[in-house]
Design a protein around this motif. Structure first.
Motif, PDB file in Angstrom:
ATOM      1  N   GLY A  99      41.522  22.515 -31.408  1.00 48.64           N
ATOM      2  CA  GLY A  99      40.880  23.176 -30.273  1.00 48.64           C
ATOM      3  C   GLY A  99      40.092  22.214 -29.404  1.00 48.64           C
ATOM      4  N   TRP A 100      39.360  21.292 -30.042  1.00 54.51           N
ATOM      5  CA  TRP A 100      38.549  20.354 -29.285  1.00 54.51           C
ATOM      6  C   TRP A 100      39.399  19.414 -28.445  1.00 54.51           C
ATOM      7  CZ3 TRP A 100      34.339  19.176 -26.933  1.00 54.51           C
ATOM      8  CH2 TRP A 100      34.081  17.851 -26.564  1.00 54.51           C
ATOM      9  N   PHE A 101      40.421  18.822 -29.051  1.00 51.29           N
ATOM     10  CA  PHE A 101      41.237  17.870 -28.300  1.00 51.29           C
ATOM     11  C   PHE A 101      42.036  18.559 -27.196  1.00 51.29           C
ATOM     12  CE2 PHE A 101      40.747  15.220 -32.224  1.00 51.29           C
ATOM     13  CZ  PHE A 101      40.067  14.183 -31.594  1.00 51.29           C
ATOM     14  N   ALA A 102      42.461  19.798 -27.425  1.00 50.42           N
ATOM     15  CA  ALA A 102      43.144  20.543 -26.371  1.00 50.42           C
ATOM     16  C   ALA A 102      42.186  20.835 -25.223  1.00 50.42           C
ATOM     17  CB  ALA A 102      43.714  21.848 -26.940  1.00 50.42           C
ATOM     18  N   LEU A 103      40.973  21.236 -25.555  1.00 47.84           N
ATOM     19  CA  LEU A 103      39.968  21.515 -24.526  1.00 47.84           C
ATOM     20  C   LEU A 103      39.637  20.253 -23.736  1.00 47.84           C
ATOM     21  CD1 LEU A 103      37.875  23.450 -23.265  1.00 47.84           C
ATOM     22  CD2 LEU A 103      36.279  22.752 -25.053  1.00 47.84           C
ATOM     23  N   LEU A 104      39.492  19.143 -24.437  1.00 42.31           N
ATOM     24  CA  LEU A 104      39.143  17.886 -23.779  1.00 42.31           C
ATOM     25  C   LEU A 104      40.290  17.395 -22.894  1.00 42.31           C
ATOM     26  CD1 LEU A 104      36.951  15.663 -23.620  1.00 42.31           C
ATOM     27  CD2 LEU A 104      38.120  14.516 -25.503  1.00 42.31           C
ATOM     28  N   GLY A 105      41.500  17.414 -23.430  1.00 45.86           N
ATOM     29  CA  GLY A 105      42.640  16.903 -22.681  1.00 45.86           C
ATOM     30  C   GLY A 105      42.972  17.736 -21.462  1.00 45.86           C
ATOM     31  N   TYR A 106      43.048  19.054 -21.641  1.00 48.07           N
ATOM     32  CA  TYR A 106      43.430  19.919 -20.522  1.00 48.07           C
ATOM     33  C   TYR A 106      42.236  20.295 -19.648  1.00 48.07           C
ATOM     34  CZ  TYR A 106      48.063  20.237 -22.539  1.00 48.07           C
ATOM     35  OH  TYR A 106      49.309  19.913 -23.004  1.00 48.07           O
ATOM     36  N   GLY A 107      41.046  20.322 -20.227  1.00 46.93           N
ATOM     37  CA  GLY A 107      39.856  20.607 -19.426  1.00 46.93           C
ATOM     38  C   GLY A 107      39.511  19.479 -18.473  1.00 46.93           C
TER      39      GLY A 107
END
Length: 204
Positions: A157-165
């Motif tokens: 969840g964190w890496f998805a949020l960071l990458g796409y956010g």
């Protein structure tokens, strides 16, 4: 087994949210909108895998392998300094930054850099396999597996949020000056982490 899962989620987030080499790389790829999915999957799934291995008891083996940890430590120092030098070179050539942002690094090169930043960082093993494994094993059966699930969800969840956010910052990075600032910040982060590894050692 909601409580062990929530404990794993919270512990996992507390370990990966801090600014580090992985996060800086994912952020940069997210802003550039280049190969974000493979980068997010490599970072998230690696954390999840190592957490599961730690809960399974492999963390004890890593903890008792100081020679292996030392080899990874100095390999990580060299790679971080090399990556920092690359960021410095980009920051010192603002006229090339704008052109560089319009081009796309190959998937192979991006994946190799991501794998190096992930697997040459000793703290990845110590945080996920040793620390998360120790806390997870304290939950007993089947709580430790729910703890591992919570930790895995935190990483993904964190890496998805960071990458796409990070895409929301694209407008801010429309100028070479903004990219200069980012590259100097990336270089500073890499040097600080390398110095901590080289002079501070690794606490297991």
């Amino acid at each position: 087994m909601i409580l062990p899962a929530l404990l794993g989620l919270g512990t996992g987030l507390s370990l990966i949210v801090a600014i580090g080499a992985q996060n800086a790389f994912v952020l940069r790829q997210g802003i550039r909108r280049q190969h974000v999915l493979p980068v997010v999957l490599i970072c998230g799934l690696t954390d999840a895998l190592l957490e599961v291995l730690g809960v399974a008891g492999i963390g004890l083996v890593v903890e008792r392998a100081p020679t292996l940890i030392e080899a990874i430590r100095w390999g990580g120092v060299l790679f971080l300094l090399w990556y920092a030098w690359g960021a410095v070179r980009r920051a010192m050539r603002p006229e090339a930054l704008a052109a560089a942002q319009g081009s796309e690094a190959s998937l192979k090169r991006t994946v190799l850099a991501c794998l190096a930043l992930t697997y040459l960082n000793p703290h990845v093993y110590l945080d996920t396999m040793v620390l998360m494994g120790s806390i997870g094993n304290a939950q007993g059966d089947p709580g430790r597996w729910w703890f591992a699930l919570g930790g895995a969800l935190a990483s993904l969840g964190w890496f998805a949020l960071l990458g796409y956010g990070a895409r929301g910052l694209t407008r801010f990075f429309a100028t070479p000056r903004s990219w200069q600032i980012l590259e100097w910040c990336v270089a500073a982060i890499m040097v600080v982490i390398a110095a901590r590894l080289a002079f501070g050692g690794i606490e297991v």
